[in-house]
Design a protein around this motif. Sequence first.
Motif, PDB file in Angstrom:
ATOM      1  N   ASP A  50      -6.546 -35.679 -85.880  1.00 50.96           N
ATOM      2  CA  ASP A  50      -7.155 -36.472 -85.346  1.00 50.96           C
ATOM      3  C   ASP A  50      -8.227 -36.205 -84.299  1.00 50.96           C
ATOM      4  O   ASP A  50      -7.526 -35.002 -83.998  1.00 50.96           O
ATOM      5  N   GLY A  51      -8.894 -36.918 -83.405  1.00 56.38           N
ATOM      6  CA  GLY A  51      -9.803 -36.213 -82.946  1.00 56.38           C
ATOM      7  C   GLY A  51     -11.231 -35.570 -83.656  1.00 56.38           C
ATOM      8  O   GLY A  51     -12.082 -35.800 -84.386  1.00 56.38           O
ATOM      9  N   ASP A  52     -11.960 -34.707 -82.364  1.00 56.72           N
ATOM     10  CA  ASP A  52     -13.143 -34.055 -82.424  1.00 56.72           C
ATOM     11  C   ASP A  52     -12.726 -32.336 -83.633  1.00 56.72           C
ATOM     12  O   ASP A  52     -13.049 -31.951 -83.080  1.00 56.72           O
ATOM     13  N   VAL A  53     -12.836 -33.213 -85.153  1.00 58.48           N
ATOM     14  CA  VAL A  53     -12.523 -32.168 -86.036  1.00 58.48           C
ATOM     15  C   VAL A  53     -14.165 -31.893 -86.188  1.00 58.48           C
ATOM     16  O   VAL A  53     -15.382 -32.448 -86.346  1.00 58.48           O
ATOM     17  N   LYS A  54     -14.434 -30.489 -86.644  1.00 63.10           N
ATOM     18  CA  LYS A  54     -15.957 -30.199 -86.884  1.00 63.10           C
ATOM     19  C   LYS A  54     -15.600 -29.452 -88.034  1.00 63.10           C
ATOM     20  O   LYS A  54     -15.211 -28.518 -88.382  1.00 63.10           O
ATOM     21  N   PRO A  55     -15.707 -29.771 -88.767  1.00 65.29           N
ATOM     22  CA  PRO A  55     -15.982 -29.381 -90.372  1.00 65.29           C
ATOM     23  C   PRO A  55     -16.525 -27.698 -90.915  1.00 65.29           C
ATOM     24  O   PRO A  55     -16.012 -27.120 -91.603  1.00 65.29           O
ATOM     25  N   ASP A  56     -17.838 -27.905 -89.822  1.00 68.20           N
ATOM     26  CA  ASP A  56     -18.374 -26.209 -90.625  1.00 68.20           C
ATOM     27  C   ASP A  56     -16.662 -25.462 -89.693  1.00 68.20           C
ATOM     28  O   ASP A  56     -17.031 -24.078 -90.663  1.00 68.20           O
ATOM     29  N   LEU A  57     -16.148 -25.207 -89.375  1.00 65.77           N
ATOM     30  CA  LEU A  57     -15.079 -24.501 -88.367  1.00 65.77           C
ATOM     31  C   LEU A  57     -14.328 -24.640 -89.454  1.00 65.77           C
ATOM     32  O   LEU A  57     -12.680 -23.613 -89.966  1.00 65.77           O
ATOM     33  N   LEU A  58     -13.560 -25.770 -89.885  1.00 69.07           N
ATOM     34  CA  LEU A  58     -12.662 -26.189 -90.599  1.00 69.07           C
ATOM     35  C   LEU A  58     -12.667 -25.249 -91.996  1.00 69.07           C
ATOM     36  O   LEU A  58     -11.685 -25.273 -92.895  1.00 69.07           O
ATOM     37  N   LYS A  59     -14.148 -25.372 -92.337  1.00 70.18           N
ATOM     38  CA  LYS A  59     -13.915 -24.225 -93.827  1.00 70.18           C
ATOM     39  C   LYS A  59     -14.035 -23.033 -93.941  1.00 70.18           C
ATOM     40  O   LYS A  59     -13.589 -22.265 -94.814  1.00 70.18           O
ATOM     41  N   LYS A  60     -13.383 -22.622 -92.865  1.00 68.55           N
ATOM     42  CA  LYS A  60     -13.647 -20.795 -92.518  1.00 68.55           C
ATOM     43  C   LYS A  60     -11.787 -20.863 -91.750  1.00 68.55           C
ATOM     44  O   LYS A  60     -11.449 -19.645 -91.865  1.00 68.55           O
ATOM     45  N   VAL A  61     -11.261 -21.671 -91.662  1.00 70.50           N
ATOM     46  CA  VAL A  61      -9.753 -21.280 -91.758  1.00 70.50           C
ATOM     47  C   VAL A  61      -8.769 -20.829 -93.006  1.00 70.50           C
ATOM     48  O   VAL A  61      -8.746 -21.812 -94.099  1.00 70.50           O
ATOM     49  N   PHE A  62      -8.421 -19.755 -93.392  1.00 71.59           N
ATOM     50  CA  PHE A  62      -7.638 -19.180 -94.410  1.00 71.59           C
ATOM     51  C   PHE A  62      -6.576 -19.908 -94.383  1.00 71.59           C
ATOM     52  O   PHE A  62      -6.107 -20.678 -94.025  1.00 71.59           O
ATOM     53  N   GLY A  63      -6.457 -20.219 -95.616  1.00 72.58           N
ATOM     54  CA  GLY A  63      -5.310 -21.524 -96.017  1.00 72.58           C
ATOM     55  C   GLY A  63      -5.619 -22.424 -96.377  1.00 72.58           C
ATOM     56  O   GLY A  63      -4.554 -23.479 -97.601  1.00 72.58           O
ATOM     57  N   ILE A  64      -6.525 -22.969 -96.105  1.00 74.90           N
ATOM     58  CA  ILE A  64      -6.992 -24.481 -96.510  1.00 74.90           C
ATOM     59  C   ILE A  64      -7.631 -24.119 -97.313  1.00 74.90           C
ATOM     60  O   ILE A  64      -9.085 -23.385 -98.006  1.00 74.90           O
ATOM     61  N   VAL A  65      -7.458 -25.781 -98.268  1.00 77.97           N
ATOM     62  CA  VAL A  65      -8.132 -25.222-100.128  1.00 77.97           C
ATOM     63  C   VAL A  65      -9.307 -26.193-100.060  1.00 77.97           C
ATOM     64  O   VAL A  65     -10.464 -26.331-100.294  1.00 77.97           O
ATOM     65  N   SER A  66      -9.202 -27.109 -99.432  1.00 76.89           N
ATOM     66  CA  SER A  66     -10.354 -28.324 -98.917  1.00 76.89           C
ATOM     67  C   SER A  66      -9.784 -29.627 -97.696  1.00 76.89           C
ATOM     68  O   SER A  66      -8.735 -29.585 -98.056  1.00 76.89           O
ATOM     69  N   PHE A  67     -10.860 -30.430 -97.818  1.00 76.19           N
ATOM     70  CA  PHE A  67     -10.782 -31.153 -96.887  1.00 76.19           C
ATOM     71  C   PHE A  67     -11.311 -32.821 -97.177  1.00 76.19           C
ATOM     72  O   PHE A  67     -12.423 -32.266 -98.135  1.00 76.19           O
ATOM     73  N   SER A  68     -11.506 -33.597 -96.349  1.00 78.86           N
ATOM     74  CA  SER A  68     -12.252 -34.547 -97.371  1.00 78.86           C
ATOM     75  C   SER A  68     -11.728 -35.256 -95.209  1.00 78.86           C
ATOM     76  O   SER A  68     -10.746 -35.828 -94.660  1.00 78.86           O
ATOM     77  N   GLU A  69     -13.152 -36.262 -94.541  1.00 77.61           N
ATOM     78  CA  GLU A  69     -12.546 -37.461 -94.199  1.00 77.61           C
ATOM     79  C   GLU A  69     -12.164 -38.732 -94.378  1.00 77.61           C
ATOM     80  O   GLU A  69     -12.932 -38.680 -95.387  1.00 77.61           O
TER      81      GLU A  69
END
Length: 370
Positions: A50-69
Amino acid sequence: MKKQWLVRYSEIFLKSDPVRRQWENVLITNILEVMPGIHVRNERGRIWLDGDVKPDLLKKVFGIVSFSEVEHIKLDEIESFLPDYCHRHGLDKVKTFAVRMKRVGKHTFSSNDKAIEYGNLIRGEFPHLRVNLATPDKEIHIEIRANEAYLYDTVTKAVGGLPIGVEGTLVALVSGGIDSPVAAWMMMKRGCRILPVFVALDTFLDETTIARAERVVEVLAQYQPGIKLTVIRDSYLAAAKQELVRRHLEKYTCLFCKRRMYRVATAFAVQAGAKGIVTGESLGQVASQTLDNLVVLTDAASVVPIHRPLIGFDKEETMKIAREIGTFSESTSKASGCKAVPSGPSTKAKLSMILEIEEKLEATKMPLPV
């Protein structure tokens, strides 16, 4: 209705419960490192933001395979909420659709039952639509967890892998060229925190090469925030090269150079508590990377293991990854390169011969600069 972000991981889920919880916490810490201030909660197999999530940063976090709003509602609100959701997400502009259901917890219905029910509800609102489960124009995802429901229509792929740090720390020899940053990135993806090192062999390299390596590491910082290049200056090669030329053994220059780099990196790794060294070597790519010469090089780092993630890659494969991760442009920017490379480097050196030559060189007695 509340908007949130659903984060998915893959390999973490396969671990035992204690390891899974530990690695989840590392992943959450890494997410908060790039997006401080957001609120994070987790359930088995899922992390919610929750909060000010920045998708472009989230894409580059190792361990995350995918995400959705996602839009978060109560289970009993789906029927009244779904038509409006579909209007807002463009089902009036497509011809085919599919409902993708996921259910966690105990319920009196199956996932298939609800997929049919909600599919019929959507078709009632949009009579022109046809169901196409194989290749729909639009997918509506509904995830039911106990009495909560989450709706989304987009799945964004992330970098995947393991959270940085779960496997410990490695020292990466980074030249700034195409290969070594890719090798470092690949070990990051497998959960390693990287300490990049540039061994500056005085006389034969200038500041343009160091500056290029620094720019490449700045790109890698998008994947490992705070990463910095350590430059270690060493005058060994100038002395060793002079002796090798005098003994008519100049063809071994690259091997002596890289053996020295390995020793410097090993000392740095031991000092930093790192568990090994990463290099960008690929079998047979250049003279120093033949099978014979890799035996000679590996001997110089006997205290810690050498990791060569690109060993079976050809250049095109490595360049493809470099472009994808963003290092290619900086790695191919103008720099002077090494001026110590002999015209006819040895490709089949023998370790016994190299050790014998080293014993006779005064330069070998020079202390390591770490």
